[in-house]
Design a protein around this motif. Structure first.
Motif, PDB file in Angstrom:
ATOM      1  N   ARG A 499       0.836  -1.204   0.000  1.00 56.31           N
ATOM      2  CA  ARG A 499       0.000   0.000   0.000  1.00 56.31           C
ATOM      3  C   ARG A 499       0.866   1.246   0.000  1.00 56.31           C
ATOM      4  O   ARG A 499       1.921   1.274   0.643  1.00 56.31           O
ATOM      5  N   VAL A 500       0.390   2.288  -0.705  1.00 59.32           N
ATOM      6  CA  VAL A 500       0.972   3.614  -0.587  1.00 59.32           C
ATOM      7  C   VAL A 500       0.101   4.390   0.392  1.00 59.32           C
ATOM      8  O   VAL A 500      -1.117   4.513   0.192  1.00 59.32           O
ATOM      9  N   ALA A 502      -1.787   7.236   2.286  1.00 58.07           N
ATOM     10  CA  ALA A 502      -2.303   8.569   1.979  1.00 58.07           C
ATOM     11  C   ALA A 502      -2.129   9.517   3.156  1.00 58.07           C
ATOM     12  O   ALA A 502      -2.120  10.739   2.981  1.00 58.07           O
ATOM     13  N   ASP A 525       4.003   5.329  -6.021  1.00 65.97           N
ATOM     14  CA  ASP A 525       3.059   4.398  -6.650  1.00 65.97           C
ATOM     15  C   ASP A 525       3.747   3.531  -7.690  1.00 65.97           C
ATOM     16  O   ASP A 525       3.381   2.366  -7.893  1.00 65.97           O
ATOM     17  N   GLY A 529       3.733  -0.481  -7.287  1.00 68.20           N
ATOM     18  CA  GLY A 529       3.188  -1.327  -8.352  1.00 68.20           C
ATOM     19  C   GLY A 529       4.126  -2.442  -8.744  1.00 68.20           C
ATOM     20  O   GLY A 529       3.708  -3.592  -8.930  1.00 68.20           O
ATOM     21  N   LYS A 561       5.526   8.502 -13.071  1.00 68.45           N
ATOM     22  CA  LYS A 561       4.205   8.938 -12.586  1.00 68.45           C
ATOM     23  C   LYS A 561       3.085   8.383 -13.460  1.00 68.45           C
ATOM     24  O   LYS A 561       1.989   8.079 -12.976  1.00 68.45           O
ATOM     25  N   GLY A 564       2.754   5.020 -12.240  1.00 72.20           N
ATOM     26  CA  GLY A 564       2.178   5.090 -10.906  1.00 72.20           C
ATOM     27  C   GLY A 564       0.686   5.328 -10.926  1.00 72.20           C
ATOM     28  O   GLY A 564      -0.063   4.735 -10.144  1.00 72.20           O
ATOM     29  N   ASP A 565       0.232   6.208 -11.843  1.00 67.52           N
ATOM     30  CA  ASP A 565      -1.215   6.462 -11.963  1.00 67.52           C
ATOM     31  C   ASP A 565      -1.960   5.187 -12.336  1.00 67.52           C
ATOM     32  O   ASP A 565      -3.030   4.898 -11.805  1.00 67.52           O
ATOM     33  N   ARG A 568      -2.005   2.838  -9.400  1.00 66.53           N
ATOM     34  CA  ARG A 568      -2.939   3.328  -8.383  1.00 66.53           C
ATOM     35  C   ARG A 568      -4.386   3.037  -8.778  1.00 66.53           C
ATOM     36  O   ARG A 568      -5.209   2.657  -7.940  1.00 66.53           O
ATOM     37  N   GLN A 569      -4.698   3.195 -10.068  1.00 66.88           N
ATOM     38  CA  GLN A 569      -6.058   2.872 -10.527  1.00 66.88           C
ATOM     39  C   GLN A 569      -6.376   1.393 -10.334  1.00 66.88           C
ATOM     40  O   GLN A 569      -7.501   1.025  -9.988  1.00 66.88           O
ATOM     41  N   ALA A 571      -5.093  -0.490  -7.967  1.00 66.03           N
ATOM     42  CA  ALA A 571      -5.303  -0.687  -6.532  1.00 66.03           C
ATOM     43  C   ALA A 571      -6.699  -0.234  -6.121  1.00 66.03           C
ATOM     44  O   ALA A 571      -7.373  -0.888  -5.320  1.00 66.03           O
ATOM     45  N   VAL A 572      -7.147   0.899  -6.683  1.00 62.15           N
ATOM     46  CA  VAL A 572      -8.506   1.386  -6.397  1.00 62.15           C
ATOM     47  C   VAL A 572      -9.538   0.385  -6.907  1.00 62.15           C
ATOM     48  O   VAL A 572     -10.534   0.093  -6.245  1.00 62.15           O
TER      49      VAL A 572
END
Length: 609
Positions: A499-500, A502, A525, A529, A561, A564-565, A568-569, A571-572
């Motif tokens: 986890r990153v 927040a 991120d 990943g 980045k 990373g985006d 992150r998507q 992970a969401v």
């Protein structure tokens, strides 16, 4: 124990720090890759020595931790003896250090061969006896996940919290490998205060009983665990505990109906042959003190089956059955042994908590304080079919509102996957490793103090479960030297997830690793990943693979980045799938109930209900 230690494809991937797909590619591309020496076509086993030799020959880095070497030596004896050897390992680790003092008795006879015993003691010295043994138990449960029935840890913790008075004696007559008896220690790797509770357990399997005994002793818990059939050969006859917890075997027809027809335990009626769970309920009530509580998991059908109607009615009339709570996959029955002359209650708590385990504690407390609005009158149940299925007793006036709220939560939880471009050929990019990034100062690593507990105190602690489920810090500890404060942007890894963070405001919990990046040169991120892609196996202590060999492409911060985006998507999306799965089941159930009883109506053109 003279057999060559073996590894499966997953073990090889962990040793080499690669994915399972890489191992499959090696087998296809290299004719000299070691042939299987056992297992099955779908789950082949390879010689550890041959695999190590092959990896060295091809210059592929790998690391076999001491814990892995101990585990592979245990596995070499074969699956049939694996549980016995894990039990013997526990007996060795719980052996008193005082010369001449007898070792704790174990139902499993024999011992480990000297070389393996020496390796195990070395592992215990390195990690501590408790952590070393829990490592072996974790691997054993993974290897035999289909043969061993283990209570979910969150359910086990809930059951104990509902029935356990302080400083109590707790009995589990079907204790398995000890999950329910271990729940009062909160953290599975933290030692309980000696004398805080007395644990009693019985288990049909000698090996499981021995494993449970060792796990409790290593925590400093006063315990007595016996092997045997609780129904036919009660190991605690005449003993009454303060509380009883039980996750009995479901649908076990050979439970002893013929031999036990006249047994005095059947105070509420002879259990039908096909209702063994009602035998377990009465067995548990026999072993609890007056006003003592029982928490027992039951198959959902036990709340409504016609064959058990008379016993359910007798339990209600006597005031013994106090709650039936629907959980994912099973029902939780809460019972209280009536005291002489005590007036039975007029209502019973019936609750559907499949979507929210956290609702059970407050609902049970409200019921005990006679202020619950989720009860059903016992007289109404007795006048009907004594059907205590929670879904049937959902408050009818709330169905429509509950459906609308569940639908809104379900829609809000939905998430879309990232829009990723599909390439005909994989990119060939210059790469580095996490170890190199650490050497270059782009990443700093930290771990919690080795003997840190997370089961009480004023400092919030992030636990492994919090990392896995994406939840706020749920543990707590006391202020002490060596605590690692978590900052926003820190990457935290457990053995199964990454986890990153927040936010901050908590400290790093046991068995987690923290990676703090130089945000001017490395995107967190992006790092998280690739750690997940490498297997999400970044653990502390006895690691499953050398996480420092995780490979990452060398990219500019802007390119990082972008990766990373996307990570992150994903992970969401993973969190959303987990949440929508739970919400979806609740939504379906409410929709069925509402359509069936008239509180909901389909949109039919031309009709206006």
């Amino acid at each position: 124990m003279s057999h060559d230690p073996t590894v499966n494809a997953g073990d090889i991937a962990r040793l080499a720090g690669v994915g399972r797909a890489a191992v499959s590619n090696w087998r296809r591309r290299h004719d000299d890759f070691p042939d299987p020496i056992g297992g099955t076509a779908n789950q082949p086993l390879f010689s550890l020595r041959q695999v190590e030799s092959w990896l060295r020959r091809y210059g592929k880095s790998y690391q076999v931790s001491l814990g892995d070497r101990v585990w592979q030596r245990l596995k070499a004896a074969g699956d049939l003896r694996l549980g016995e050897l894990v039990a013997q390992a526990g007996a060795l680790l719980t052996r008193p250090a005082t010369p001449g003092e007898p070792s704790p008795e174990s139902p499993v006879k024999g011992g480990l061969e000297p070389e393996l015993a020496e390796l195990l003691l070395e592992l215990a010295e390195q990690l501590g006896a408790l952590t070393a043994y829990e490592f072996l138990c974790e691997r054993y449960l993974e290897a035999h996940s289909r043969q061993l029935s283990v209570t979910r840890e969150d359910v086990a913790g809930l059951m104990v919290s509902l029935v356990r008075p302080g400083g109590s004696t707790i009995l589990d007559p079907a204790c398995g490998v000890g999950t329910l008896l271990l729940a009062p220690t909160h953290d599975q790797h933290a030692q309980a205060e000696p004398g805080a509770a007395r644990m009693l357990g019985q288990e049909l399997s000698e090996t499981s009983a021995a494993i449970t005994a060792s796990r409790l002793r290593l925590r400093g818990v006063e315990a007595e665990v016996v092997a045997g059939d609780s129904m036919r050969d009660d190991g605690f006859a005449g003993e009454r505990a303060d509380a009883v917890v039980c996750d009995p075997p479901f649908n076990e027809r050979a439970w002893g109906y013929e031999e036990l027809t006249g047994d005095p335990r059947w105070e509420y009626g002879l259990p039908p042959r096909g209702e063994p769970e009602l035998a377990w309920v009465q067995h548990c009530l026999t072993h609890v003190k007056p006003r003592g509580l029982v928490a027992i998991l039951m198959p959902p059908a036990a709340a409504s089956r016609k064959a058990g109607r008379r016993i359910r009615a007798n339990l209600l009339r006597a005031g013994a059955l106090r709650a039936v709570i629907a959980l994912p996959g099973s029902d939780l029955w809460l019972l209280r042994r009536p005291a002489a002359g005590e007036r039975p209650p007029s209502e019973v708590l019936i609750l559907d908590a499949t979507a929210d385990l956290a609702s059970v504690g407050p609902a049970w407390e409200a019921y005990l304080e006679d202020r619950s609005d989720q009860t059903v009158r016992i007289i109404d149940l007795l006048a009907d079919e004594v059907d205590m299925t929670p879904a049937r007793h959902q408050r009818r006036d709330d169905v429509g509102k509950a459906y609308a709220e569940a639908r809104d939560r379900f829609m809000a939880a939905a998430s879309a996957p990232p829009d990723l471009k599909v390439l005909e050929q994989p990119l060939d990019q210059p790469a580095t490793t996490l170890g190199d990034l650490i050497k270059e100062g782009l990443v700093a690593t930290s771990q919690a103090p080795p003997k840190m507990a997370a089961d009480g105190g004023e400092v919030p602690v992030l636990t492994s479960d919090d990392v896995l489920n994406g939840t706020p810090p749920s543990g707590s500890t006391t202020m002490q030297q060596g605590l690692i404060a978590i900052r926003p942007g820190d990457v935290v890894a457990s053995y199964s997830s990454v986890r990153v963070m927040a936010g901050g405001g908590a400290v790093l919990g046991p068995h987690l690793t923290l990676y703090r990046v130089d945000a001017r040169r490395l995107d967190p991120d992006f790092l998280a990943g690739f750690l997940r892609a490498a297997g999400g196996r970044a653990t502390t202590g006895s690691s499953r693979f050398d996480v420092r060999r995780t490979r990452l492409p060398r990219l500019s911060l802007k390119e990082q980045k972008a990766y990373g985006d996307a990570f992150r998507q994903l992970a969401v999306l993973e969190d959303a799938i987990r949440e929508t799965s739970t919400l979806g089941q609740a939504l379906i159930r409410l929709g069925l109930d509402g359509l069936a009883d008239g509180h909901l109506h389909p949109p039919v053109h031309g009709l206006n209900p």
